[in-house]
Scaffold this motif. Structure first.
Motif, short mmCIF file in Angstrom:
data_model
loop_
_atom_site.label_atom_id
_atom_site.label_comp_id
_atom_site.label_asym_id
_atom_site.label_seq_id
_atom_site.Cartn_x
_atom_site.Cartn_y
_atom_site.Cartn_z
N TYR A 184 -32.94 20.28 -31.27
CA TYR A 184 -31.79 20.48 -30.39
C TYR A 184 -31.87 21.86 -29.73
O TYR A 184 -31.67 22.00 -28.51
CB TYR A 184 -30.47 20.36 -31.16
CG TYR A 184 -29.30 20.89 -30.38
CD1 TYR A 184 -28.64 20.09 -29.45
CD2 TYR A 184 -28.88 22.23 -30.52
CE1 TYR A 184 -27.60 20.60 -28.68
CE2 TYR A 184 -27.83 22.73 -29.77
CZ TYR A 184 -27.19 21.91 -28.85
OH TYR A 184 -26.18 22.42 -28.08
N GLN A 185 -32.15 22.89 -30.53
CA GLN A 185 -32.24 24.25 -29.99
C GLN A 185 -33.37 24.37 -28.98
O GLN A 185 -33.24 25.04 -27.95
CB GLN A 185 -32.41 25.24 -31.13
CG GLN A 185 -31.18 25.33 -32.03
CD GLN A 185 -31.41 26.18 -33.27
OE1 GLN A 185 -32.51 26.22 -33.82
NE2 GLN A 185 -30.36 26.84 -33.72
N PRO A 242 -27.39 14.42 -39.30
CA PRO A 242 -26.94 15.24 -40.44
C PRO A 242 -26.71 16.71 -40.07
O PRO A 242 -25.84 17.36 -40.63
CB PRO A 242 -28.09 15.10 -41.45
CG PRO A 242 -28.78 13.85 -41.08
CD PRO A 242 -28.65 13.74 -39.60
N ALA A 243 -27.50 17.24 -39.13
CA ALA A 243 -27.38 18.66 -38.78
C ALA A 243 -26.12 18.96 -37.99
O ALA A 243 -25.69 20.11 -37.91
CB ALA A 243 -28.61 19.10 -37.98
N GLY A 244 -25.51 17.93 -37.38
CA GLY A 244 -24.29 18.15 -36.62
C GLY A 244 -24.52 18.88 -35.31
O GLY A 244 -23.80 19.82 -34.98
N PHE A 291 -19.29 14.97 -28.82
CA PHE A 291 -19.02 16.37 -29.15
C PHE A 291 -19.51 17.30 -28.05
O PHE A 291 -20.63 17.17 -27.57
CB PHE A 291 -19.70 16.75 -30.47
CG PHE A 291 -19.18 15.97 -31.65
CD1 PHE A 291 -18.05 16.38 -32.33
CD2 PHE A 291 -19.84 14.83 -32.08
CE1 PHE A 291 -17.57 15.67 -33.41
CE2 PHE A 291 -19.37 14.10 -33.17
CZ PHE A 291 -18.23 14.52 -33.83
N LYS A 292 -18.66 18.21 -27.66
CA LYS A 292 -19.01 19.16 -26.60
C LYS A 292 -19.99 20.22 -27.09
O LYS A 292 -20.82 20.73 -26.33
CB LYS A 292 -17.74 19.84 -26.06
CG LYS A 292 -16.79 18.90 -25.33
CD LYS A 292 -17.37 18.47 -24.00
CE LYS A 292 -16.36 17.66 -23.19
NZ LYS A 292 -16.95 17.17 -21.91
N HIS A 293 -19.87 20.57 -28.37
CA HIS A 293 -20.69 21.67 -28.88
C HIS A 293 -21.25 21.31 -30.25
O HIS A 293 -20.63 20.54 -31.00
CB HIS A 293 -19.86 22.95 -28.98
CG HIS A 293 -19.25 23.36 -27.67
ND1 HIS A 293 -20.00 23.87 -26.63
CD2 HIS A 293 -17.97 23.32 -27.23
CE1 HIS A 293 -19.20 24.12 -25.61
NE2 HIS A 293 -17.97 23.80 -25.95
N TYR A 302 -23.43 22.51 -36.33
CA TYR A 302 -24.37 23.13 -37.28
C TYR A 302 -23.84 23.01 -38.71
O TYR A 302 -23.78 23.97 -39.46
CB TYR A 302 -24.63 24.60 -36.94
CG TYR A 302 -25.41 24.78 -35.66
CD1 TYR A 302 -26.75 24.38 -35.59
CD2 TYR A 302 -24.83 25.35 -34.54
CE1 TYR A 302 -27.47 24.55 -34.41
CE2 TYR A 302 -25.55 25.52 -33.36
CZ TYR A 302 -26.88 25.12 -33.31
OH TYR A 302 -27.59 25.28 -32.14
N GLN A 303 -23.50 21.79 -39.11
CA GLN A 303 -22.81 21.62 -40.38
C GLN A 303 -23.70 21.84 -41.61
O GLN A 303 -23.19 21.94 -42.73
CB GLN A 303 -22.18 20.23 -40.45
CG GLN A 303 -23.13 19.08 -40.27
CD GLN A 303 -22.42 17.80 -39.87
OE1 GLN A 303 -21.36 17.83 -39.24
NE2 GLN A 303 -22.98 16.66 -40.24
#
Length: 386
Positions: free
Chosen positions: A181-182, A218-220, A297-299, A302-303
């Motif tokens: 994602y990053q 899972p990473a959110g 989700f807008k953002h 990082y759960q």
């Protein structure tokens, strides 16, 4: 895009998928021209900084009989869930884009090679199904993304040139730590200026919203996902033989053209790519469950960031690329890398049978940590190489 060797997207192939399923924007090279680097040597070169992982390939072999059997078991238990998740994702995409796309300006699915390919193909088939309430004009491409080196900018520009007025949604199989994602966010930053001619192609859900879709998150970090659980996604258990017989991608500079890949024509007899798609898609067509519009989700949340930090601290890991969370990544790391230890939430979870079998086969230590590593069911720690 000025490279004279590049052609229009429709001149590229689809791996072992149907041409209607996907166009894979990769420069396919002969595997005989790629150095086959043994896992232990590759690991030493990567960790020493002498070579980047995307500069090397360990040529893939056919799965073992045990590996095949466990894949079939995973498919048996995961078919209905996968089909249901795909239906919900397709329905949510329909709800989101039905007023803004049409046959002239279709929704563009860009799957991240390789884990995103099977999911993207399933979505493309679902959206093309006019017998549903969620059909939507769409096209599907496979594009390489490489950690530390980003999304293939040449391939993305080809897509933008072909569909200048279409919104793009990026598709991956699952998220682990959120590293891809990053990487995707960094690669798309160039389009984030509202005055950029392709701003609306990418940031159609709002400023700073990276439109990443996954089956599991899972990473959110995903914009849209069917769940946040770490579960045994069947396509996560195999490599090329469930991903169109395409290898992990190899890096090329933008000046040299598209990222490269090998097509494993020697594995045709054990290829499950189309059979996997056909089976999940057939079940999707028979579903009677009510369709759900999934949350967007807008953002990123990082759960699991604190958990990854704690694992790194507990095991004295400086380079977090050595931490491979989720059942799929943990399994792939055992098959492709040099693991030191496997962390499991429970000793007998049915979704980690293959992992435990591989550990037994290769004498790899297993630590059972209970709730400490949830939501992950499994994490592989790569061996430190001096």
């Amino acid at each position: 895009m000025t490279n004279a060797r590049l052609q229009t997207p429709d001149s590229y192939g689809s791996g072992s998928y149907l041409a209607s399923d996907v166009t894979v924007l990769l420069d396919i090279i002969d595997k005989q021209k790629v150095a086959d680097v043994p896992v232990s040597q590759k690991e030493a070169l990567i960790q020493s900084g002498q070579r980047h992982y995307s500069d090397m390939l360990t040529i893939e072999q056919a799965p073992t009989t045990m590996h095949e059997r466990l894949y079939q078991q995973a498919l048996e238990q995961g078919t209905t869930r996968t089909a249901t998740d795909i239906a919900h994702l397709a329905y949510t995409l329909h709800q989101t884009f039905q007023k803004t796309v049409d046959n002239e300006q279709p929704l563009v699915l860009v799957s991240l090679v390789r884990a995103g390919l099977p999911i993207g193909v399933l979505l493309q088939r679902a959206l093309a199904d006019t017998n549903t309430s969620y059909s939507l004009p769409s096209v599907h491409y496979g594009v390489s993304i490489i950690r530390d080196r980003g999304l293939d900018s040449v391939a993305l520009q080809m897509v933008l040139n072909a569909h200048p007025n279409s919104p793009i949604v990026f598709v991956d199989g699952w998220t682990g730590k959120g590293a891809i994602y990053q990487e995707l966010a960094r690669s798309l930053d160039v389009f984030s200026d509202r005055h950029h001619p392709n701003f609306a192609n990418i940031f159609h859900q709002g400023e700073d919203v990276i439109p990443l879709l996954t089956l599991a998150d899972p990473a959110g970090v995903a914009w849209l996902s069917a769940s946040s659980e770490d579960w045994l996604i069947p396509s996560g258990l195999l490599n090329s033989t469930v991903s169109g017989l395409i290898s992990r991608s190899l890096y090329s500079t933008p000046q040299a053209g598209l990222h490269r890949s090998v097509f494993y024509d020697n594995l045709v007899e054990v290829d499950h790519s189309l059979a996997f798609i056909d089976r999940i898609d057939a079940v999707r067509q028979t579903l009677t469950v009510p369709l759900q519009s999934l949350p967007r989700f807008k953002h990123p949340r990082y759960q699991t960031a604190d958990l990854i930090h704690q694992i790194a601290s507990d095991y004295d890991i400086v380079n977090r690329n050595r931490i491979k969370p989720t059942i799929a990544e943990a399994t792939r790391a055992i098959l492709r890398r040099d693991p030191e230890r496997i962390l499991l939430a429970t000793a007998d979870h049915p979704d980690t049978v293959l992992l435990r079998h591989l550990c037994s086969e290769r004498d790899i230590n297993i630590s059972i940590l209970g709730d400490k590593i949830l939501p992950y069911q499994a994490i592989t720690l790569i061996k430190q190489r001096s």
